[in-house]
Design a protein around this motif. Structure first.
Motif, short mmCIF file in Angstrom:
data_model
loop_
_atom_site.label_atom_id
_atom_site.label_comp_id
_atom_site.label_asym_id
_atom_site.label_seq_id
_atom_site.Cartn_x
_atom_site.Cartn_y
_atom_site.Cartn_z
N PHE A 23 0.86 -1.18 0.00
CA PHE A 23 0.00 0.00 0.00
C PHE A 23 0.90 1.24 0.00
O PHE A 23 2.05 1.19 0.43
CB PHE A 23 -0.96 0.01 1.19
N PRO A 24 0.40 2.38 -0.48
CA PRO A 24 1.21 3.60 -0.54
C PRO A 24 1.62 4.06 0.85
O PRO A 24 0.87 3.91 1.82
CB PRO A 24 0.27 4.61 -1.21
N TYR A 31 -0.14 10.87 -0.69
CA TYR A 31 -0.57 9.47 -0.76
C TYR A 31 0.50 8.59 -1.39
O TYR A 31 0.20 7.69 -2.18
CB TYR A 31 -1.90 9.34 -1.50
N GLY A 32 1.75 8.87 -1.05
CA GLY A 32 2.84 8.01 -1.50
C GLY A 32 3.46 8.38 -2.83
O GLY A 32 4.36 7.68 -3.29
N VAL A 33 3.03 9.47 -3.48
CA VAL A 33 3.50 9.82 -4.81
C VAL A 33 4.03 11.25 -4.83
O VAL A 33 3.45 12.15 -4.22
CB VAL A 33 2.36 9.70 -5.86
N VAL A 34 5.14 11.45 -5.53
CA VAL A 34 5.70 12.77 -5.78
C VAL A 34 5.87 12.92 -7.29
O VAL A 34 6.50 12.07 -7.94
CB VAL A 34 7.06 12.96 -5.09
N GLN A 35 5.28 13.97 -7.87
CA GLN A 35 5.52 14.28 -9.28
C GLN A 35 6.71 15.22 -9.35
O GLN A 35 6.80 16.20 -8.62
CB GLN A 35 4.31 14.93 -9.93
N ILE A 36 7.63 14.94 -10.27
CA ILE A 36 8.90 15.64 -10.34
C ILE A 36 8.94 16.48 -11.60
O ILE A 36 8.62 15.98 -12.69
CB ILE A 36 10.06 14.63 -10.33
N PRO A 37 9.34 17.75 -11.51
CA PRO A 37 9.34 18.61 -12.70
C PRO A 37 10.55 18.42 -13.60
O PRO A 37 11.03 19.35 -14.21
CB PRO A 37 9.32 20.02 -12.08
N TRP A 38 11.08 17.21 -13.65
CA TRP A 38 12.17 16.87 -14.56
C TRP A 38 11.75 15.67 -15.39
O TRP A 38 10.76 15.01 -15.12
CB TRP A 38 13.45 16.54 -13.78
N ARG A 39 12.56 15.37 -16.39
CA ARG A 39 12.23 14.27 -17.29
C ARG A 39 13.47 13.43 -17.56
O ARG A 39 14.59 13.84 -17.27
CB ARG A 39 11.68 14.80 -18.61
N ARG A 394 6.55 5.68 -3.23
CA ARG A 394 7.06 4.77 -2.21
C ARG A 394 5.90 3.96 -1.66
O ARG A 394 4.86 4.52 -1.28
CB ARG A 394 7.77 5.51 -1.09
N LEU A 395 6.10 2.67 -1.62
CA LEU A 395 5.09 1.73 -1.18
C LEU A 395 5.62 0.94 0.00
O LEU A 395 6.81 0.64 0.07
CB LEU A 395 4.73 0.77 -2.33
N LEU A 396 4.73 0.60 0.91
CA LEU A 396 5.08 -0.23 2.05
C LEU A 396 4.61 -1.65 1.78
O LEU A 396 3.44 -1.87 1.46
CB LEU A 396 4.43 0.32 3.32
N LEU A 397 5.52 -2.58 1.93
CA LEU A 397 5.20 -3.98 1.71
C LEU A 397 4.69 -4.60 3.00
O LEU A 397 4.88 -4.06 4.09
CB LEU A 397 6.42 -4.74 1.20
N ASP A 398 4.06 -5.74 2.85
CA ASP A 398 3.53 -6.50 3.98
C ASP A 398 4.55 -6.54 5.11
O ASP A 398 5.69 -6.93 4.91
CB ASP A 398 3.22 -7.93 3.50
N LEU A 399 4.16 -6.12 6.29
CA LEU A 399 5.10 -6.03 7.40
C LEU A 399 5.29 -7.35 8.13
O LEU A 399 5.78 -7.38 9.24
CB LEU A 399 4.61 -4.97 8.40
N MET A 443 -7.16 1.52 1.91
CA MET A 443 -6.19 0.61 1.30
C MET A 443 -5.38 1.28 0.19
O MET A 443 -4.48 0.65 -0.38
CB MET A 443 -6.89 -0.64 0.77
N ASN A 444 -5.65 2.54 -0.11
CA ASN A 444 -4.81 3.32 -1.01
C ASN A 444 -3.83 4.20 -0.26
O ASN A 444 -3.10 4.99 -0.87
CB ASN A 444 -5.67 4.19 -1.93
#
Length: 496
Positions: A23-24, A31-39, A394-399, A443-444
């Motif tokens: 899950f994020p 919510y676990g996401v960063v948009q980056i102004p580069w390519r 970044r996501l967290l896996l089953d702990l 769950m998101n």
């Protein structure tokens, strides 16, 4: 009343609840996401663009246009680290890769945009400043035009290998490896004046990724004549004749003439090799497992291969401490999706992961450039294939597997009842004083409400009571205990 007891200990975790598996991370970006102004401006985006440092910071290459080059670092919370300066105006990301040396210095490859054509390697200090003891002023021009993909690897003998696919004037491009001395000078005793060219097929060949074995040999995965290839060499650049046929093994997935390529690989503790890529018969992304001699492992999947049908390709993979394999899969069709797939050590799909073993990342992410695993944190550097905009997720896996945060206090946690109708209790014991947040997430990874926020708790036993918000829909949620930026425990709960 149903009780779920979790004994979450320092060296082992025994979780008796069902888990989505991924899950994020709500502490990272939005919510676990960063948009980056580069390519990333690259013809074939299969280089290693991301390195996660020991403190969890993420270093990668990007560019605001096709004729400039930045090395960026983001903090663990997803904010840009402005103290890190890594601008390299004489390079472009057309052929880019980033590696890390044993002394934590960064090695970065790119295409020169100066009067001298070809690939160059820059070395940066951990703070992003050029290491002027390397090459000329921190830059080493290696005199090779790597056409499609380039990567860099420091060997245990401190030599540096830069590798990829070389442009060939009117011919079929070979794979090429250049060896640099630790000071950035070309090691002319290696290959032909520092360059080793390998062209095992009469057609197009390339090696996007490689790893060094514990005994010093180096293993590459790639493609020879549009077929999956593994190639193993000694540190002096000679092919390892004990591996495959004179150091090379080619896998004809689907039969001779069927297109297939490999993009990433990893070594298992028992010496086996896992590879991800694609094949066109059947049309699918693939995860292969090979024995140490390079032959397919018949105990894995179907004759050594796990197929993810109707998907374009697997671009990057990681192996978890319990032997499970996660591959980043690029989808096909007019509305492609980026999916993570997890398989068990025997090559079967792990149905406890995501939905039927697949977890789809949010749009507009479509292609993973690199995935990296640190503890239970999976970092994805992805791009949109249309506009090349970059994203970090970044996501967290089953702990329930592995040592998550060795510095975190040991706890015993009791949550009841579960499923929860309205009221619930949370009992836990701490071995030391900490500042604690207890959140309930969907769950998101989106926070639904706080149970506890920024509260200090001494060592000892504690009991909390909580009430689910009125109108909360039935379904599964995550109760997360955290201290600062560290996730200590996460428990799946059900609203009944």
């Amino acid at each position: 009343m149903k009780y779920i007891q979790l004994f979450l200990l320092f060296f082992g975790l025994n979780v008796c609840s069902q888990a989505q598996g991924i899950f994020p991370d709500p502490s990272f970006g939005v919510y676990g996401v960063v948009q980056i102004p580069w390519r990333i401006w690259a013809l074939n985006p299969y280089g290693n663009y991301l390195q996660v440092q020991e403190d969890g910071s993420m270093v990668f290459v990007g560019s605001p246009d096709s004729y400039s080059f930045d090395v960026l670092r983001y903090r663990t919370d997803g904010t840009l680290d402005t103290s890190f300066y890594g601008r390299l105006p004489f390079l472009s990301t057309y052929s880019a890769g980033v590696g890390v040396q044993s002394d934590k210095k960064l090695l970065v490859t790119g295409l020169l945009v100066t009067d001298v054509a070809g690939i160059a390697v820059a070395r940066l200090h951990p703070d992003g400043a050029l290491d002027t003891t390397f090459g000329i002023g921190g830059i080493s021009a290696i005199g090779v035009d790597h056409a499609y993909v380039t990567n860099v690897l420091e060997l245990s003998n401190k030599k540096i290998w830069v590798f990829g696919c070389e442009s060939a004037n009117g011919g079929d491009p070979p794979s090429v490896i250049t060896q640099l001395n630790p000071d950035g000078s070309i090691d002319e005793a290696f290959g032909n004046k520092g360059h080793l060219r390998v062209n095992p097929s009469p057609s197009y060949d390339f090696i996007p990724n490689g790893v060094q074995l514990p005994d010093g040999r180096v293993l590459f995965a790639g493609m020879a004549g549009w077929r999956i290839m593994l190639m193993q060499l000694h540190p002096n650049g000679t092919l390892d004749t004990s591996f495959g046929l004179n150091g090379i093994i080619i896998h004809d997935l689907g039969g001779h003439g069927v297109l297939s390529e490999a993009y990433d690989l990893a070594l298992l503790d028992d010496g086996k090799i896992v590879v991800t890529g694609y094949t066109h018969l059947p049309f699918s992304a693939v995860i292969l497992q090979c024995l140490p001699d390079g032959t397919l492992d018949p105990a894995f999947g179907f004759q050594g291969v796990h197929h993810v049908l109707n998907e374009v390709e697997g671009t990057s993979l990681v192996v978890r401490p319990d032997g499970k394999i996660i591959s980043a899969i690029m989808g096909g069709g007019s509305n492609p999706a980026l999916t993570l797939v997890q398989v068990l050590p025997d090559g079967s799909r792990d149905l406890s992961f995501g939905v039927d073993g697949k977890y789809e990342l949010p749009k507009p992410m479509e292609q993973a450039l690199t995935i990296s695993l640190t503890g239970n944190e999976l970092t994805v550097l992805a791009q949109n294939r249309g506009n090349h905009i970059l994203f970090l997720q970044r996501l967290l896996l089953d702990l329930s597997v592995g040592v998550l945060h060795p510095a975190s206090p040991q706890t015993q946690v009791l949550l009841y009842p579960n499923p929860i109708t309205e009221h619930f209790s949370l009992d836990f014991e701490l071995q030391e004083q900490i500042n604690l947040d207890v959140w309930v997430l969907d769950m998101n990874g989106k926070k639904v409400f706080d149970v506890v926020n920024n509260q200090d708790y001494p060592a000892g036993k504690h009991s909390l009571s909580g009430v689910l918000p009125e109108g909360l829909p039935q379904g599964n949620y995550l109760l997360t205990m955290r201290s600062g930026q560290k996730i200590l425990r996460s428990i799946q709960i059900a609203k009944g």
